[in-house]
Design a protein around this motif. Structure first.
Motif, PDB file in Angstrom:
ATOM      1  N   UNK A  40      10.442  28.876   3.010  1.00 24.56           N
ATOM      2  CA  UNK A  40       9.059  28.427   3.117  1.00 24.56           C
ATOM      3  C   UNK A  40       8.974  26.963   2.701  1.00 24.56           C
ATOM      4  N   UNK A  41       7.971  26.283   3.194  1.00 27.36           N
ATOM      5  CA  UNK A  41       7.759  24.878   2.855  1.00 27.36           C
ATOM      6  C   UNK A  41       7.208  24.781   1.432  1.00 27.36           C
ATOM      7  N   UNK A  42       7.893  24.011   0.586  1.00 25.47           N
ATOM      8  CA  UNK A  42       7.427  23.844  -0.784  1.00 25.47           C
ATOM      9  C   UNK A  42       7.290  22.378  -1.180  1.00 25.47           C
ATOM     10  N   UNK A  43       7.988  21.493  -0.517  1.00 28.66           N
ATOM     11  CA  UNK A  43       7.931  20.062  -0.830  1.00 28.66           C
ATOM     12  C   UNK A  43       8.009  19.279   0.479  1.00 28.66           C
ATOM     13  N   UNK A  44       7.479  18.082   0.436  1.00 21.86           N
ATOM     14  CA  UNK A  44       7.626  17.146   1.545  1.00 21.86           C
ATOM     15  C   UNK A  44       8.131  15.838   0.963  1.00 21.86           C
ATOM     16  N   UNK A  45       9.259  15.361   1.467  1.00 20.35           N
ATOM     17  CA  UNK A  45       9.786  14.072   1.018  1.00 20.35           C
ATOM     18  C   UNK A  45       9.142  12.977   1.850  1.00 20.35           C
ATOM     19  N   UNK A  46       8.677  11.947   1.177  1.00 18.54           N
ATOM     20  CA  UNK A  46       8.132  10.770   1.844  1.00 18.54           C
ATOM     21  C   UNK A  46       8.964   9.576   1.406  1.00 18.54           C
ATOM     22  N   UNK A  47       9.262   8.702   2.325  1.00 17.86           N
ATOM     23  CA  UNK A  47      10.082   7.534   2.014  1.00 17.86           C
ATOM     24  C   UNK A  47       9.353   6.287   2.473  1.00 17.86           C
ATOM     25  N   UNK A  48       9.393   5.262   1.651  1.00 14.49           N
ATOM     26  CA  UNK A  48       8.800   3.970   2.011  1.00 14.49           C
ATOM     27  C   UNK A  48       9.796   2.885   1.649  1.00 14.49           C
ATOM     28  N   UNK A  49      10.047   2.007   2.573  1.00 14.54           N
ATOM     29  CA  UNK A  49      10.918   0.870   2.311  1.00 14.54           C
ATOM     30  C   UNK A  49      10.128  -0.170   1.525  1.00 14.54           C
ATOM     31  N   UNK A  50      10.808  -0.885   0.637  1.00 17.17           N
ATOM     32  CA  UNK A  50      10.159  -1.984  -0.068  1.00 17.17           C
ATOM     33  C   UNK A  50      10.957  -3.254   0.227  1.00 17.17           C
ATOM     34  N   UNK A  51      10.235  -4.309   0.486  1.00 18.16           N
ATOM     35  CA  UNK A  51      10.882  -5.568   0.814  1.00 18.16           C
ATOM     36  C   UNK A  51      10.106  -6.289   1.890  1.00 18.16           C
ATOM     37  N   UNK A  52      10.722  -7.266   2.491  1.00 19.20           N
ATOM     38  CA  UNK A  52      10.087  -8.104   3.505  1.00 19.20           C
ATOM     39  C   UNK A  52       9.577  -7.245   4.663  1.00 19.20           C
ATOM     40  N   UNK A  53       8.354  -7.512   5.061  1.00 18.92           N
ATOM     41  CA  UNK A  53       7.771  -6.825   6.208  1.00 18.92           C
ATOM     42  C   UNK A  53       7.138  -5.484   5.897  1.00 18.92           C
ATOM     43  N   UNK A  54       7.123  -5.074   4.647  1.00 21.59           N
ATOM     44  CA  UNK A  54       6.493  -3.805   4.292  1.00 21.59           C
ATOM     45  C   UNK A  54       5.153  -4.088   3.625  1.00 21.59           C
ATOM     46  N   UNK A  55       4.396  -3.053   3.381  1.00 22.69           N
ATOM     47  CA  UNK A  55       3.088  -3.209   2.754  1.00 22.69           C
ATOM     48  C   UNK A  55       3.232  -3.892   1.400  1.00 22.69           C
ATOM     49  N   UNK A  56       4.243  -3.515   0.655  1.00 23.79           N
ATOM     50  CA  UNK A  56       4.465  -4.134  -0.645  1.00 23.79           C
ATOM     51  C   UNK A  56       5.710  -5.008  -0.555  1.00 23.79           C
ATOM     52  N   UNK A  57       5.553  -6.270  -0.754  1.00 24.96           N
ATOM     53  CA  UNK A  57       6.666  -7.217  -0.755  1.00 24.96           C
ATOM     54  C   UNK A  57       6.706  -7.858  -2.133  1.00 24.96           C
ATOM     55  N   UNK A  58       7.717  -7.512  -2.951  1.00 18.82           N
ATOM     56  CA  UNK A  58       7.739  -8.042  -4.318  1.00 18.82           C
ATOM     57  C   UNK A  58       7.848  -9.569  -4.369  1.00 18.82           C
ATOM     58  N   UNK A  59       8.154 -10.217  -3.239  1.00 18.90           N
ATOM     59  CA  UNK A  59       8.253 -11.673  -3.222  1.00 18.90           C
ATOM     60  C   UNK A  59       6.926 -12.370  -3.006  1.00 18.90           C
ATOM     61  N   UNK A  60       5.892 -11.622  -2.620  1.00 17.17           N
ATOM     62  CA  UNK A  60       4.587 -12.217  -2.377  1.00 17.17           C
ATOM     63  C   UNK A  60       3.724 -12.147  -3.631  1.00 17.17           C
TER      64      UNK A  60
END
Length: 177
Positions: A151-171
């Motif tokens: 049965x479904x118990x978890x959903x993994x979500x992945x987000x890249x961080x870096x240039x061109x993503x919503x969050x860019x630690x350089x900005x």
């Protein structure tokens, strides 16, 4: 098992070349699903996977079963016992890490036989449940697992961080969305 020519047995050293080849194919398939999430099959992935699964053969908390038909390994499953995990919010459980059946042997019940062998091994060691992960695009695997009572118990979500993503630690924070 419905296939009388099929033998499910613990893997042996002589099987490592075959399971290494299959594990490398599993790696390539997952990398093709999502090149950012899954490791790249660099170098000799077959040799690397054979080495890794070979390290699991003598462990008390892990098992590798192979499916053999007509003297050839046509699939494998790798499972283990995972301790209680505060970071995953779960009690001790069996974990199926890999299941793979050679393309020429699919749709013949081999994956089911391998998964049931792993489930029986985990149950014999007192595991109250089995956890597994499957790649989101892998519809056939998801259907198989659901058919076998997962049965479904978890959903993994992945987000890249870096240039061109919503969050860019350089900005500067004022320019981020």
């Amino acid at each position: 098992m419905d296939n009388p020519r099929l033998i499910i047995r613990p893997a042996e050293l002589r099987d490592l070349e075959a399971v290494g080849r299959m594990g490398a194919e599993l790696l390539r398939t997952h990398h093709a699903f999502d090149q950012l999430r899954f490791i790249a099959p660099l170098g000799n992935a077959e040799e690397g996977y054979a080495w890794f699964l070979g390290t699991q053969l003598q462990r008390d908390d892990a098992v590798v079963f192979v499916a053999e038909r007509a003297g050839h390994v046509v699939g494998y499953v790798y499972a283990g016992i995972e301790p209680r995990s505060w970071k995953e919010l779960r009690e001790e459980a069996g974990f199926i890490h890999d299941v793979y059946v050679d393309e020429t042997a699919r749709r013949s019940g081999i994956a089911t036989a391998l998964l049931e062998a792993a489930a029986a091994w985990l149950a014999s060691r007192g595991m109250p449940r089995i956890v597994l992960w499957t790649a989101a695009p892998n519809e056939p695997a998801r259907r198989l697992f659901e058919r076998l009572g997962f049965r479904h118990t978890m959903t993994e979500l992945t987000r890249e961080i870096g240039v061109g993503t919503i969050y860019d630690p350089g900005l500067p924070k004022t320019t981020q969305t």
